[in-house]
Design a protein around this motif. Structure first.
Motif, mmCIF file in Angstrom:
data_model
loop_
_atom_site.group_PDB
_atom_site.id
_atom_site.type_symbol
_atom_site.label_atom_id
_atom_site.label_comp_id
_atom_site.label_asym_id
_atom_site.label_seq_id
_atom_site.Cartn_x
_atom_site.Cartn_y
_atom_site.Cartn_z
ATOM 1 N N SER A 1 0.845 -1.197 0.000
ATOM 2 C CA SER A 1 0.000 0.000 0.000
ATOM 3 C C SER A 1 0.875 1.239 0.000
ATOM 4 O O SER A 1 1.977 1.241 0.546
ATOM 5 N N LEU A 2 0.358 2.268 -0.651
ATOM 6 C CA LEU A 2 1.004 3.576 -0.631
ATOM 7 C C LEU A 2 -0.131 4.591 -0.674
ATOM 8 O O LEU A 2 -0.813 4.721 -1.685
ATOM 9 N N TRP A 3 -0.364 5.246 0.467
ATOM 10 C CA TRP A 3 -1.471 6.187 0.593
ATOM 11 C C TRP A 3 -0.920 7.589 0.750
ATOM 12 O O TRP A 3 -0.043 7.836 1.574
ATOM 13 N N ILE A 4 -1.418 8.499 -0.090
ATOM 14 C CA ILE A 4 -1.073 9.920 0.008
ATOM 15 C C ILE A 4 -2.343 10.679 0.368
ATOM 16 O O ILE A 4 -3.402 10.449 -0.234
ATOM 17 N N ASP A 5 -2.253 11.563 1.364
ATOM 18 C CA ASP A 5 -3.399 12.374 1.770
ATOM 19 C C ASP A 5 -3.980 13.058 0.520
ATOM 20 O O ASP A 5 -3.242 13.644 -0.271
ATOM 21 N N PRO A 6 -5.302 12.971 0.338
ATOM 22 C CA PRO A 6 -5.914 13.544 -0.879
ATOM 23 C C PRO A 6 -5.548 14.994 -1.149
ATOM 24 O O PRO A 6 -5.457 15.401 -2.306
ATOM 25 N N LYS A 7 -5.283 15.791 -0.102
ATOM 26 C CA LYS A 7 -4.965 17.199 -0.366
ATOM 27 C C LYS A 7 -3.598 17.390 -1.007
ATOM 28 O O LYS A 7 -3.285 18.472 -1.492
ATOM 29 N N PHE A 8 -2.765 16.318 -1.015
ATOM 30 C CA PHE A 8 -1.449 16.421 -1.650
ATOM 31 C C PHE A 8 -1.367 15.627 -2.957
ATOM 32 O O PHE A 8 -0.291 15.491 -3.532
ATOM 33 N N ARG A 9 -2.481 15.079 -3.411
ATOM 34 C CA ARG A 9 -2.464 14.302 -4.644
ATOM 35 C C ARG A 9 -2.452 15.217 -5.857
ATOM 36 O O ARG A 9 -2.860 16.369 -5.790
ATOM 37 N N GLY A 10 -1.965 14.683 -6.968
ATOM 38 C CA GLY A 10 -1.936 15.449 -8.206
ATOM 39 C C GLY A 10 -0.534 15.875 -8.601
ATOM 40 O O GLY A 10 -0.317 16.334 -9.716
ATOM 41 N N ASP A 11 0.436 15.717 -7.697
ATOM 42 C CA ASP A 11 1.824 16.094 -7.996
ATOM 43 C C ASP A 11 2.754 14.876 -8.033
ATOM 44 O O ASP A 11 3.969 15.027 -7.936
ATOM 45 N N LYS A 12 2.174 13.676 -8.118
ATOM 46 C CA LYS A 12 2.935 12.428 -8.193
ATOM 47 C C LYS A 12 3.858 12.218 -6.998
ATOM 48 O O LYS A 12 4.978 11.735 -7.131
ATOM 49 N N SER B 1 -5.144 -2.136 -7.592
ATOM 50 C CA SER B 1 -6.568 -2.255 -7.318
ATOM 51 C C SER B 1 -6.853 -1.504 -6.031
ATOM 52 O O SER B 1 -6.198 -1.746 -5.021
ATOM 53 N N PRO B 2 -7.809 -0.582 -6.055
ATOM 54 C CA PRO B 2 -8.107 0.191 -4.847
ATOM 55 C C PRO B 2 -8.557 -0.722 -3.710
ATOM 56 O O PRO B 2 -9.216 -1.741 -3.935
ATOM 57 N N VAL B 3 -8.189 -0.351 -2.508
ATOM 58 C CA VAL B 3 -8.608 -1.102 -1.326
ATOM 59 C C VAL B 3 -10.113 -0.943 -1.160
ATOM 60 O O VAL B 3 -10.646 0.171 -1.261
ATOM 61 N N LEU B 4 -10.802 -2.048 -0.940
ATOM 62 C CA LEU B 4 -12.242 -2.005 -0.723
ATOM 63 C C LEU B 4 -12.519 -1.558 0.708
ATOM 64 O O LEU B 4 -11.944 -2.097 1.652
ATOM 65 N N THR B 5 -13.350 -0.561 0.861
ATOM 66 C CA THR B 5 -13.674 -0.032 2.187
ATOM 67 C C THR B 5 -15.191 0.065 2.339
ATOM 68 O O THR B 5 -15.923 0.133 1.341
ATOM 69 N N ASP B 6 -15.631 0.080 3.589
ATOM 70 C CA ASP B 6 -17.054 0.279 3.856
ATOM 71 C C ASP B 6 -17.459 1.652 3.334
ATOM 72 O O ASP B 6 -16.790 2.655 3.597
ATOM 73 N N GLY C 1 -17.234 2.628 0.338
ATOM 74 C CA GLY C 1 -16.529 2.908 -0.907
ATOM 75 C C GLY C 1 -17.176 2.173 -2.068
ATOM 76 O O GLY C 1 -18.145 1.427 -1.900
ATOM 77 N N PRO C 2 -16.628 2.352 -3.270
ATOM 78 C CA PRO C 2 -17.201 1.664 -4.423
ATOM 79 C C PRO C 2 -17.073 0.148 -4.304
ATOM 80 O O PRO C 2 -16.069 -0.352 -3.793
ATOM 81 N N GLU C 3 -18.088 -0.551 -4.757
ATOM 82 C CA GLU C 3 -18.070 -2.008 -4.708
ATOM 83 C C GLU C 3 -17.219 -2.562 -5.843
ATOM 84 O O GLU C 3 -17.149 -1.979 -6.920
ATOM 85 N N GLU C 4 -16.582 -3.696 -5.570
ATOM 86 C CA GLU C 4 -15.772 -4.346 -6.586
ATOM 87 C C GLU C 4 -16.642 -4.674 -7.793
ATOM 88 O O GLU C 4 -17.756 -5.163 -7.668
ATOM 89 N N GLY C 5 -16.134 -4.349 -8.983
ATOM 90 C CA GLY C 5 -16.868 -4.602 -10.210
ATOM 91 C C GLY C 5 -17.740 -3.444 -10.648
ATOM 92 O O GLY C 5 -18.232 -3.430 -11.779
ATOM 93 N N SER C 6 -17.934 -2.453 -9.769
ATOM 94 C CA SER C 6 -18.757 -1.295 -10.147
ATOM 95 C C SER C 6 -17.972 -0.422 -11.130
ATOM 96 O O SER C 6 -16.746 -0.515 -11.249
ATOM 97 N N ALA C 7 -18.695 0.430 -11.826
ATOM 98 C CA ALA C 7 -18.049 1.328 -12.788
ATOM 99 C C ALA C 7 -17.046 2.240 -12.084
ATOM 100 O O ALA C 7 -15.955 2.510 -12.608
ATOM 101 N N GLU C 8 -17.400 2.700 -10.886
ATOM 102 C CA GLU C 8 -16.510 3.591 -10.132
ATOM 103 C C GLU C 8 -15.222 2.860 -9.722
ATOM 104 O O GLU C 8 -14.121 3.411 -9.812
ATOM 105 N N HIS C 9 -15.365 1.606 -9.278
ATOM 106 C CA HIS C 9 -14.199 0.817 -8.886
ATOM 107 C C HIS C 9 -13.323 0.535 -10.103
ATOM 108 O O HIS C 9 -12.091 0.630 -10.032
ATOM 109 N N SER C 10 -13.932 0.198 -11.239
ATOM 110 C CA SER C 10 -13.171 -0.062 -12.471
ATOM 111 C C SER C 10 -12.411 1.175 -12.922
ATOM 112 O O SER C 10 -11.265 1.087 -13.369
#
Length: 201
Positions: free
Chosen positions: A115-126, A151-156, A158-167
């Motif tokens: 896993s490698l998680w970056i706080d959303p407020k710092f995303r966009g600058d790689k 593959s994004p981590v599935l969370t309560d 969050g988007p369900e596996e196989g959904s358009a958002e997850h894809s």
């Protein structure tokens, strides 16, 4: 969006390991499990002229398997957990060509980025790219092959596996890491076998 200069990031590496690494080590203790806490100095938009503030940027978790080409990879990783057993199955059954092509028959370490998680407020600058470069340039210097599951981590909630958002999120992850130099391995797994790609990205 907040801004953060990667040169001002501090990575705090933690590894707990029993004994001294060697090829004779007990398989379940063989991989080195690392966690990284990433902090830095950030600036709110429009406030780049001040000193900024110390902020938590993100976290990473990865395993390093020393001399992966010299051990029974499946027996070793199967003794650890299902996540690493799945990686070993992919490398030994679906893509046995990857390790010899990376020169791992002569040794070399395998790095599995869990896993490698970056706080959303710092995303966009790689910043994720900068963090992986830092890991490979410090504790991962003997790495010959990097594997990650795009593959994004599935969370309560969050988007369900196989959904358009997850894809869509999976495709975004694939493109993000392809820009770093990763290539498709099998299923959702991506592989980086040329470390020069990491430092050219």
């Amino acid at each position: 969006m907040a801004t953060l200069n990667p040169d001002y990031m501090t990575l705090d590496y933690r590894c707990q390991y029993r004994g001294i690494p060697s090829l004779d080590h007990d398989p379940s203790d063989f991989p080195m499990d690392w966690t990284v806490s990433i902090d830095g100095r950030g600036w709110a938009e429009g406030e780049e002229d001040n000193d900024g503030e110390d902020v938590h940027v993100g976290d990473a978790r990865f395993s390093i398997v020393p001399d992966a080409g010299l051990i029974d990879l499946f027996d070793t990783l199967d003794a650890v957990d299902q996540e690493l057993a799945n990686v070993a199955e992919m490398l030994t059954i679906e893509r046995p060509d990857l390790m010899p092509n990376a020169g791992m028959g002569l040794g070399g370490d395998l790095l599995v980025l869990s896993s490698l998680w970056i706080d959303p407020k710092f995303r966009g600058d790689k910043l994720g790219h900068a963090v992986l470069k830092a890991i490979l340039g410090t504790v991962g210097r003997a790495t010959a092959l990097v594997i990650l599951q795009a593959s994004p981590v599935l969370t309560d909630g969050g988007p369900e596996e196989g959904s358009a958002e997850h894809s869509a999120a999976k495709e975004a992850l694939r493109l993000y890491w392809a820009d770093f130099g990763f290539q498709e391995a099998a299923g959702d797994y991506l592989v980086l076998g040329d470390m020069a790609d990491a430092f050219d990205a």
